[in-house]
Scaffold this motif. Sequence first.
Motif, PDB file in Angstrom:
ATOM      1  N   THR A 380       0.854  -1.180   0.000  1.00 59.12           N
ATOM      2  CA  THR A 380       0.000   0.000   0.000  1.00 59.12           C
ATOM      3  C   THR A 380       0.889   1.228   0.000  1.00 59.12           C
ATOM      4  OG1 THR A 380      -1.726  -1.147   1.250  1.00 59.12           O
ATOM      5  CG2 THR A 380      -1.799   1.263   1.224  1.00 59.12           C
ATOM      6  N   LEU A 381       0.686   2.112  -0.972  1.00 63.23           N
ATOM      7  CA  LEU A 381       1.412   3.361  -1.069  1.00 63.23           C
ATOM      8  C   LEU A 381       0.458   4.502  -0.746  1.00 63.23           C
ATOM      9  CD1 LEU A 381       3.407   2.747  -4.387  1.00 63.23           C
ATOM     10  CD2 LEU A 381       4.126   2.285  -2.039  1.00 63.23           C
ATOM     11  N   ARG A 382       0.812   5.281   0.259  1.00 57.69           N
ATOM     12  CA  ARG A 382      -0.054   6.392   0.687  1.00 57.69           C
ATOM     13  C   ARG A 382       0.579   7.710   0.285  1.00 57.69           C
ATOM     14  NH1 ARG A 382      -4.418   6.661   3.690  1.00 57.69           N
ATOM     15  NH2 ARG A 382      -4.162   4.448   4.256  1.00 57.69           N
ATOM     16  N   HIS A 383      -0.194   8.544  -0.395  1.00 56.01           N
ATOM     17  CA  HIS A 383       0.285   9.837  -0.874  1.00 56.01           C
ATOM     18  C   HIS A 383       0.061  10.919   0.179  1.00 56.01           C
ATOM     19  CE1 HIS A 383       0.780   8.158  -4.927  1.00 56.01           C
ATOM     20  NE2 HIS A 383      -0.309   7.463  -4.654  1.00 56.01           N
ATOM     21  N   GLY A 384       0.702  12.072  -0.036  1.00 53.36           N
ATOM     22  CA  GLY A 384       0.607  13.153   0.931  1.00 53.36           C
ATOM     23  C   GLY A 384      -0.794  13.677   1.122  1.00 53.36           C
ATOM     24  N   ASN A 385      -1.649  13.539   0.111  1.00 50.37           N
ATOM     25  CA  ASN A 385      -3.028  14.009   0.231  1.00 50.37           C
ATOM     26  C   ASN A 385      -3.939  13.008   0.918  1.00 50.37           C
ATOM     27  OD1 ASN A 385      -3.305  12.015  -1.687  1.00 50.37           O
ATOM     28  ND2 ASN A 385      -3.901  13.398  -3.363  1.00 50.37           N
ATOM     29  N   GLY A 386      -3.346  11.903   1.411  1.00 48.33           N
ATOM     30  CA  GLY A 386      -4.123  10.888   2.106  1.00 48.33           C
ATOM     31  C   GLY A 386      -4.606   9.757   1.220  1.00 48.33           C
ATOM     32  N   HIS A 387      -4.546   9.943  -0.089  1.00 45.22           N
ATOM     33  CA  HIS A 387      -4.986   8.899  -1.005  1.00 45.22           C
ATOM     34  C   HIS A 387      -4.027   7.712  -0.937  1.00 45.22           C
ATOM     35  CE1 HIS A 387      -6.536   6.892  -4.549  1.00 45.22           C
ATOM     36  NE2 HIS A 387      -5.320   6.891  -5.063  1.00 45.22           N
ATOM     37  N   ARG A 389      -3.111   3.689  -2.566  1.00 42.64           N
ATOM     38  CA  ARG A 389      -3.377   2.757  -3.656  1.00 42.64           C
ATOM     39  C   ARG A 389      -2.569   1.491  -3.445  1.00 42.64           C
ATOM     40  NH1 ARG A 389      -0.118   2.278  -8.313  1.00 42.64           N
ATOM     41  NH2 ARG A 389       1.830   3.474  -8.304  1.00 42.64           N
ATOM     42  N   GLU A 390      -3.087   0.395  -3.962  1.00 37.09           N
ATOM     43  CA  GLU A 390      -2.415  -0.896  -3.879  1.00 37.09           C
ATOM     44  C   GLU A 390      -1.552  -1.086  -5.127  1.00 37.09           C
ATOM     45  OE1 GLU A 390      -2.816  -2.944  -1.185  1.00 37.09           O
ATOM     46  OE2 GLU A 390      -4.029  -1.313  -0.359  1.00 37.09           O
ATOM     47  N   ALA A 391      -0.432  -1.780  -4.958  1.00 34.92           N
ATOM     48  CA  ALA A 391       0.451  -2.056  -6.089  1.00 34.92           C
ATOM     49  C   ALA A 391       1.191  -3.363  -5.842  1.00 34.92           C
ATOM     50  CB  ALA A 391       1.444  -0.916  -6.282  1.00 34.92           C
ATOM     51  N   ALA A 392       1.654  -3.978  -6.918  1.00 31.56           N
ATOM     52  CA  ALA A 392       2.385  -5.244  -6.839  1.00 31.56           C
ATOM     53  C   ALA A 392       3.779  -5.063  -7.425  1.00 31.56           C
ATOM     54  CB  ALA A 392       1.626  -6.333  -7.589  1.00 31.56           C
ATOM     55  N   PHE A 393       4.780  -5.639  -6.739  1.00 29.99           N
ATOM     56  CA  PHE A 393       6.162  -5.555  -7.199  1.00 29.99           C
ATOM     57  C   PHE A 393       6.850  -6.895  -6.985  1.00 29.99           C
ATOM     58  CE2 PHE A 393       4.986  -1.240  -6.003  1.00 29.99           C
ATOM     59  CZ  PHE A 393       5.375  -0.525  -7.145  1.00 29.99           C
ATOM     60  N   ASP A 394       7.808  -7.173  -7.851  1.00 24.30           N
ATOM     61  CA  ASP A 394       8.602  -8.388  -7.729  1.00 24.30           C
ATOM     62  C   ASP A 394       9.842  -8.171  -6.868  1.00 24.30           C
ATOM     63  OD1 ASP A 394       6.999  -9.926  -9.731  1.00 24.30           O
ATOM     64  OD2 ASP A 394       7.760  -8.344 -11.062  1.00 24.30           O
ATOM     65  N   ALA A 395      10.257  -6.926  -6.732  1.00 20.41           N
ATOM     66  CA  ALA A 395      11.457  -6.619  -5.952  1.00 20.41           C
ATOM     67  C   ALA A 395      11.316  -5.230  -5.342  1.00 20.41           C
ATOM     68  CB  ALA A 395      12.710  -6.679  -6.828  1.00 20.41           C
ATOM     69  N   ILE A 396      11.913  -5.055  -4.167  1.00 16.97           N
ATOM     70  CA  ILE A 396      11.957  -3.751  -3.491  1.00 16.97           C
ATOM     71  C   ILE A 396      13.398  -3.478  -3.098  1.00 16.97           C
ATOM     72  CG2 ILE A 396      11.198  -2.384  -1.512  1.00 16.97           C
ATOM     73  CD1 ILE A 396       8.634  -3.981  -1.454  1.00 16.97           C
ATOM     74  N   ILE A 397      13.876  -2.265  -3.424  1.00 18.49           N
ATOM     75  CA  ILE A 397      15.236  -1.839  -3.081  1.00 18.49           C
ATOM     76  C   ILE A 397      15.142  -0.664  -2.120  1.00 18.49           C
ATOM     77  CG2 ILE A 397      17.461  -1.051  -3.970  1.00 18.49           C
ATOM     78  CD1 ILE A 397      16.602  -2.065  -6.737  1.00 18.49           C
ATOM     79  N   THR A 398      15.827  -0.745  -0.986  1.00 22.99           N
ATOM     80  CA  THR A 398      15.831   0.338  -0.003  1.00 22.99           C
ATOM     81  C   THR A 398      17.029   1.249  -0.249  1.00 22.99           C
ATOM     82  OG1 THR A 398      14.787  -1.068   1.655  1.00 22.99           O
ATOM     83  CG2 THR A 398      15.895   0.892   2.446  1.00 22.99           C
ATOM     84  N   THR A 399      16.782   2.512  -0.550  1.00 26.58           N
ATOM     85  CA  THR A 399      17.858   3.487  -0.784  1.00 26.58           C
ATOM     86  C   THR A 399      17.586   4.770  -0.006  1.00 26.58           C
ATOM     87  OG1 THR A 399      16.816   4.495  -2.743  1.00 26.58           O
ATOM     88  CG2 THR A 399      18.197   2.551  -3.117  1.00 26.58           C
ATOM     89  N   THR A 400      17.177   4.623   1.237  1.00 26.49           N
ATOM     90  CA  THR A 400      16.735   5.773   2.030  1.00 26.49           C
ATOM     91  C   THR A 400      17.868   6.514   2.719  1.00 26.49           C
ATOM     92  OG1 THR A 400      16.285   4.205   3.817  1.00 26.49           O
ATOM     93  CG2 THR A 400      14.428   4.898   2.458  1.00 26.49           C
TER      94      THR A 400
END
Length: 588
Positions: A380-387, A389-400
């Motif tokens: 679940t990705l939440r935007h600054g306006n509160g909206h 959305r659901e999304a699907a990914f095969d890989a996640i990379i952390t670069t924070t």
Amino acid sequence: MATTLADTLSDTVPDTLPVPHIAIIGGGFSGAALAWHLTRREGEGDGADAGGPPARRVTVFEPRPTLGAGVAYGTADPHHRINVTATRMSLDTDNPGDFMDWIVRTDAVAGDDAACRPDGTCFPARAVFGRYVAARIAPLLASGKVTHHRASVVAAYRRDDNRWVITTSDGAEMVADIVVIATSHPPPRPPGPLRALSLRPGAHPVLVANPWNAGALDDIAPTDRVLVVGTGLSMADAIATLEARGHRGPVVAISRRGQRSRSHATREVDAFGAFTTPPARTARDVLRRVRATLRDNAPQPWQAVVDRLREQAPDIWAALPLPERRRLIRHLRPFWDTHRFRLAPPTEDIVRGRERAGLLTFMAARLTHARVEDETFRVTLRHGNGHAREAAFDAIITTTGPAHGDIIAAQPFLAGLAARGMVEMDPTGLGLHVDALGRACVGTHPEATLFVAGPLARGRFGELMGLPEVSRQVARLATVLRALVAQGAHRDSAARHGSDRHSADHTITDRANTDRADTDRADTDHASAPARTPQPEPEPASPEPAHPEAEHLEAAHRKPAHRDGLHEDISHGDIARPDIPQHEQVTS
């Protein structure tokens, strides 16, 4: 200042230091540069006779096989490049062009057609800079002036005689008179929703918690859908690596504001602006001055203004009280990071190319939920306006970026020092608490012979993430350490020969004056010397676009503030946009 330095150090050293031992914990750039500055001129009147015994022993504790590379310059990926031109990267603060001269002399970028641009600027792979530092320090290792102990430090404590005992991962124990902490920040931490997931190594879905690990992206397939958490330089490195591996799947990169690191100017620029006279006392005042400079000098590329801010950042930071430093970090740091840390032109070309091809999208959002289903991340990705959305990914990379909150806990020897009341976090949360000389502090009490070099001293000195700033900081610290060692040597001489204390202290003051003046003069010369050819930081020649920062300046004043007090614009995100609430409550 030098007299104060000698006076400050006068009661901090043991009565005798025949051949004092300086232990440097961490052999990345900061530790290697400090060792180089401490020993390169040994014998030139710093307590050792020419050809006689050394004025000091220097040991660098570093598990990697070479000194100077660390995480940043130890990457073997040729697509990870320095992000400022080579003419501004140097170990030697007296010779800012030393790295570029070495590149030319050794033909270090042979075969890398993308490294040097048509305008003459050069952005080689970061590994090239690592080899340069290793080459510069090699003679010191060969001569025995510097010792490389290939192990990690697991514990350090101070004995009753004020000397330090250091224990290493190979079971060795070593005694030192002075200890310098020169370790790096901890790697990024995955977002909270990802930490509890049960994942199988080598199988899908793929979670890359630390993209700096060798082969970190190897398990990502060419068509995988990839989510990158973070939109800074590490994100761009990951994109460049994926591109080189033939990845053609869609990539989404997210951060709170959706801003990515910016590009260099398309023509040569000189630093422009004045932000220290009179000193700004609030973060809001700093922002107003930047806006006014952009507004009143629209023909100036914004990069020139940020370059001047970078030069003056230590003085700007020093003038701000702690609540204002915290306020600046909270509201302006993301904008500073994306404008200050720019992409190397070859990397910028890759990022823009994938954007144009529809393979890379930047989004202002945060990851609030994640689960694994059918070898896929469902997030679940939440935007600054509160909206959301659901999304699907095969890989996640952390670069924070670095996990600043884990600085002490991530390294056992620092945790041990903290437990003994010898180190603590800086009140800004950016690193360890140090005083103006670089000594580790707890509260108002400095540890006389425990120092911090490099980015972990950032909370005190402000801008200490860029290599030129680190070079200057370790050069100054070397001056302090030489004065400290000289203090002990002269005390020893006075005790043995009956010399009077005043004479010894006078000599120490003279030495501190000379060393500090030399270092300060080198810094001034570096900032004011005429630019070398090629000039720093241009991109391939093309017409300079309209000044976006100036263009939106007045709009930033007119727009209502968001609830967090920042004017945000995802497509531009320019440095003229952020605002700071006038009546925000900041605890000191």
